[in-house]
Design an enzyme around this catalytic site. Sequence first.
Site, PDB file in Angstrom:
ATOM      1  N   HIS A   1       0.807  -1.230   0.000  1.00 30.95           N
ATOM      2  CA  HIS A   1       0.000   0.000   0.000  1.00 30.95           C
ATOM      3  C   HIS A   1       0.834   1.271   0.000  1.00 30.95           C
ATOM      4  O   HIS A   1       0.291   2.352   0.210  1.00 30.95           O
ATOM      5  CB  HIS A   1      -0.904   0.051   1.227  1.00 30.95           C
ATOM      6  CG  HIS A   1      -1.976  -0.997   1.252  1.00 30.95           C
ATOM      7  ND1 HIS A   1      -3.236  -0.789   0.731  1.00 30.95           N
ATOM      8  CD2 HIS A   1      -1.966  -2.251   1.733  1.00 30.95           C
ATOM      9  CE1 HIS A   1      -3.959  -1.877   0.908  1.00 30.95           C
ATOM     10  NE2 HIS A   1      -3.217  -2.783   1.509  1.00 30.95           N
TER      11      HIS A   1
ATOM     12  N   LYS B   1      -8.509  14.044   5.136  1.00 30.10           N
ATOM     13  CA  LYS B   1      -7.693  12.826   5.092  1.00 30.10           C
ATOM     14  C   LYS B   1      -6.636  12.979   6.179  1.00 30.10           C
ATOM     15  O   LYS B   1      -6.521  14.047   6.792  1.00 30.10           O
ATOM     16  CB  LYS B   1      -7.047  12.607   3.730  1.00 30.10           C
ATOM     17  CG  LYS B   1      -6.344  13.838   3.151  1.00 30.10           C
ATOM     18  CD  LYS B   1      -5.843  13.576   1.747  1.00 30.10           C
ATOM     19  CE  LYS B   1      -6.888  13.781   0.670  1.00 30.10           C
ATOM     20  NZ  LYS B   1      -6.887  12.832  -0.393  1.00 30.10           N
ATOM     21  N   ARG B   2      -5.844  11.924   6.433  1.00 32.35           N
ATOM     22  CA  ARG B   2      -4.770  12.076   7.411  1.00 32.35           C
ATOM     23  C   ARG B   2      -3.869  13.252   7.013  1.00 32.35           C
ATOM     24  O   ARG B   2      -3.682  13.529   5.828  1.00 32.35           O
ATOM     25  CB  ARG B   2      -3.944  10.773   7.483  1.00 32.35           C
ATOM     26  CG  ARG B   2      -4.653   9.654   8.190  1.00 32.35           C
ATOM     27  CD  ARG B   2      -4.948  10.011   9.621  1.00 32.35           C
ATOM     28  NE  ARG B   2      -3.744  10.030  10.410  1.00 32.35           N
ATOM     29  CZ  ARG B   2      -3.454   9.171  11.395  1.00 32.35           C
ATOM     30  NH1 ARG B   2      -4.317   8.231  11.734  1.00 32.35           N
ATOM     31  NH2 ARG B   2      -2.336   9.267  12.066  1.00 32.35           N
TER      32      ARG B   2
ATOM     33  N   LYS C   1       0.715  14.406   1.464  1.00 33.68           N
ATOM     34  CA  LYS C   1      -0.656  14.679   1.005  1.00 33.68           C
ATOM     35  C   LYS C   1      -0.868  16.178   0.755  1.00 33.68           C
ATOM     36  O   LYS C   1      -1.863  16.600   0.195  1.00 33.68           O
ATOM     37  CB  LYS C   1      -1.674  14.167   2.026  1.00 33.68           C
ATOM     38  CG  LYS C   1      -1.718  12.631   2.135  1.00 33.68           C
ATOM     39  CD  LYS C   1      -2.715  12.172   3.179  1.00 33.68           C
ATOM     40  CE  LYS C   1      -2.639  10.679   3.488  1.00 33.68           C
ATOM     41  NZ  LYS C   1      -3.316   9.831   2.502  1.00 33.68           N
TER      42      LYS C   1
ATOM     43  N   LYS D   1     -14.913   8.389  -3.342  1.00 35.85           N
ATOM     44  CA  LYS D   1     -16.129   8.706  -2.564  1.00 35.85           C
ATOM     45  C   LYS D   1     -16.690  10.064  -2.963  1.00 35.85           C
ATOM     46  O   LYS D   1     -17.900  10.232  -3.103  1.00 35.85           O
ATOM     47  CB  LYS D   1     -15.810   8.700  -1.059  1.00 35.85           C
ATOM     48  CG  LYS D   1     -15.486   7.315  -0.528  1.00 35.85           C
ATOM     49  CD  LYS D   1     -14.809   7.339   0.837  1.00 35.85           C
ATOM     50  CE  LYS D   1     -14.108   6.004   1.068  1.00 35.85           C
ATOM     51  NZ  LYS D   1     -13.127   6.029   2.164  1.00 35.85           N
TER      52      LYS D   1
ATOM     53  N   THR E   1      -8.673   6.650  -1.730  1.00 39.33           N
ATOM     54  CA  THR E   1     -10.018   6.116  -1.979  1.00 39.33           C
ATOM     55  C   THR E   1     -11.067   7.182  -1.725  1.00 39.33           C
ATOM     56  O   THR E   1     -12.188   7.075  -2.217  1.00 39.33           O
ATOM     57  CB  THR E   1     -10.302   4.882  -1.089  1.00 39.33           C
ATOM     58  OG1 THR E   1      -9.844   5.160   0.226  1.00 39.33           O
ATOM     59  CG2 THR E   1      -9.626   3.648  -1.625  1.00 39.33           C
TER      60      THR E   1
HETATM   61  O1  DL6 Z   1      -4.757   1.025  -0.340  1.00 36.72           O
HETATM   62  C1  DL6 Z   1      -5.415   1.749   0.630  1.00 36.72           C
HETATM   63  C2  DL6 Z   1      -4.651   2.995   0.977  1.00 36.72           C
HETATM   64  C3  DL6 Z   1      -4.342   3.851  -0.229  1.00 36.72           C
HETATM   65  O2  DL6 Z   1      -5.541   4.282  -0.816  1.00 36.72           O
HETATM   66  C4  DL6 Z   1      -3.520   5.065   0.179  1.00 36.72           C
HETATM   67  O3  DL6 Z   1      -3.119   5.757  -0.952  1.00 36.72           O
HETATM   68  C5  DL6 Z   1      -2.292   4.598   0.939  1.00 36.72           C
HETATM   69  O4  DL6 Z   1      -1.596   5.712   1.451  1.00 36.72           O
HETATM   70  C6  DL6 Z   1      -2.679   3.680   2.075  1.00 36.72           C
HETATM   71  N1  DL6 Z   1      -1.452   3.132   2.603  1.00 36.72           N
HETATM   72  C7  DL6 Z   1      -1.211   2.978   3.872  1.00 36.72           C
HETATM   73  C8  DL6 Z   1       0.137   2.410   4.137  1.00 36.72           C
HETATM   74  N2  DL6 Z   1       0.258   2.071   5.449  1.00 36.72           N
HETATM   75  N3  DL6 Z   1       1.037   1.219   5.751  1.00 36.72           N
HETATM   76  N4  DL6 Z   1       1.734   0.443   5.830  1.00 36.72           N
HETATM   77  O5  DL6 Z   1      -1.994   3.252   4.739  1.00 36.72           O
HETATM   78  O6  DL6 Z   1      -3.449   2.589   1.596  1.00 36.72           O
END
Ligand code: DL6
Length: 822
Positions: free
Chosen positions: A363, A556-557, A562, A671, A667
Amino acid sequence: AWSRNQIQSFTDKDGFEKEVVRHVETTLARSMFNCDESAAYSATSLAFRDRLIKDWNKTQQRQTYRDTKRVYYLSLEFLMGRALDNAMLNVGLKDAAKGGLADLGFRIEDIIGQEHDAALGNGGLGRLAACFLDSLASLNYPAWGYGLRYRYGIFKQEIIDGYQVEVPDYWLDFNPWEFPRHDVTVDIQFFGHVSKTTKDDGKTAAIWEGGEIVQAVAYDVPIPGYDTPTTNNLRLWSSKASGGEFDFQKFNNGDYESSVAEQQRAETISAVLYPNDNLERGKELRLKQQYFWVAASLYDIVRRFKKSKRGWNEFADQVAIQLNDTHPTLAIVELQRILLDIEGLEWDVAWDIVTKTFGYTNHTVLPEALEKWPVGLVQYLLPRHLQIIYDINLYFLQTVEKAFPKDRDMLTRVSIIEESQPKMVRMAHLAIVGSHKVNGVAELHSDLIKTTIFKDFVEVYGPDKFTNVTNGITPRRWLHQANPRLSELIASKCGGNGFLKDLTQLNRLEAHAKDAAFRREWAEIKYANKVRLAKHIKNVTGVTVNPAALFDVQVKRIHEYKRQQLNIFGVIHRYLTLKGMSVEERKKQLPRVSVFGGKAAPGYWMAKQIIHLINAVGSVINKDEEIGDLLKVIFLEDYNVSKAEMICPASDLSEHISTAGTEASGTSNMKFVLNGGLIIGTCDGANIEITREIGESNIFLFGNLAEDVEDLRHAHNYGSHSIDSDLEKVFGTIESGTFGTPHDFSAMIAAVRHHGDYYLVSDDFHSYMETHRLVDESYRNQDEWVSKCITSVARMGFFSSDRCINEYADGIWNVEPLVVQE
Ligand code: DL6
């Protein structure tokens, strides 16, 4: 077609009311005269839980009886949000509940609002796992999720004087959605030592002895599918001392404190979710969590398999295990240990089973998020596992050496052990070596892992081991539940609710994009959703925002990659531009509300500074009477799943503006578009595929491309780095003290000016501002804007998590749906 009538406790409003009254009076031991909203929530949930549990039992019996292959989704995070609304919609009885609650004197929204979010995750990775569970059940796949039952989920965020303050989130006071299984326990071993023994056949075997035992207790959460009786299981493990509640011996001797110490130490394992997103911090307790959870889950999976009396050669035909990132990678080693040390299989036979069983999803490409564990720590905590890891590595490196003779560098690069000081176990390498498929989560990301971090492995294994499964979201929660009026309007043009199970049917909307009456209805719903958000903003911040303004949202976080800092710098630039205009000129400008939300990891100082700057800017601009409605800046505290359900339907524009190549997928971009908002974004993650699907004219893309990032960074560090002149004005304003003590924000500015501008804020600033100008222009023509929104929704069919799960099922797991009959 199936009927619930024979198997369910209630099927209509009257039956529902009876069940609620029964639960209030018996389970909760209260009278209907003093039934408040909290009691009504509890009773409603219990009534629905009863329904789910009947379907759950049927599903499990059917799956056991048919003995087909099952999928096990191992994830340290499941960001589920609220369960009641979802349960009501998925079993199709929300209207009955609404009527029943009204009869009892309650508004259904108030009752739904009583529920505490199940927030066992940080962000995208955990929410993806939750969407996957919904799709697996809705598509009738025999599947279980396995995770940890944290007593404290992600912290609650409060904003005090503009700063983030973390407050613990204890969510288990009353949780009707879980079933404790005190009879399902597993003893998990830590520490100890390994000795060798000679077996009857003369072969040697390893014995792992000593150390300490912690007990894992199962808690089951039913996961209902939409419009199907299939109800899958999410099993969460909770830790407990193995020797009972506390040490009686010590207690009787008056040693009260240490009598409970062991119990407390054991319970600490599942006490708290680590609050980091895209960051690994190498803490011993985290490794303990990982092993505790995978060992309990594997014991459970193996126990279930053994009940079928099949031979080990059939294991991988019956069991597919997906690793959600590297957090569960020890499962690979644990299965090899079980097969080798406990079941007595030969290494090669065992390893063949292991690699056929596992799939690994990556990820992130961010180096700080790639897990590594010190060899010494693994040795201390899991001595037998370290031996097995070394053996896996030895056999793997032998095959690499054969294929690439004399290429020592290749061996060093792909080794599972990093020869650093201290030596580290590279979990991603272990996950690749122990799995038959590795996937990324969006096309660009899957290409990037093949050309950067896992490049050597593509040479070793060939390209077929690496694949892409672009993420998706469940339309049930993210459209039907979050935006019921839009869902209903869409259903009226798509021939009913079928699109909720086959999202490609949204394409039937496209013909209506030019229909003025339809556009009006569409716009009215968006406006109503904005009014609702405006009320919430007023309630929680005291700031009045104009629902007719363009709502521009980034939730988002908080993370430098980001680029919330780019957004807030852009907001300041807009403010300066407005301030520089004559009154007449200002009158022609489009009003905007910039909404931010998101948590910063408690130890991530720079992210916290970004939150502080956003709040500081808001408190100046929101009070500026000259500017009034033209610009408001809102930071919504404690962003979570249930808030996202309110925010997404209310956005006109959302921001997905990561430095190209850093956001694996994203994601929330999906949405927001699905809820009829447009997006401004970089060519990153799933933005690229969203553009391909909805068309370039329906998205506002800007900024440098992933392929240019490396050169730009190099130029910043070794050439000259001139800062965009408009951005310099923004910096100057911050430094003049307009938003409070300049020193508070100096590190953020220095990161761009003096420390290499790693996230390319300056490089992208001009095109970002130019693109916002185009947004304004476009928004002025509301007919065209709404038409773009409708067209985009019509083309979003691809981004359902159902499509995504079907791709995993076909391409990685090789599992078939199993329909549960009535
Ligand atoms: O795949 C789900 C999500 C992605 O949509 C985000 O872009 C990505 O930042 C996130 N990845 C994480 C990595 N954490 N760890 N290890 O959260 O995954």
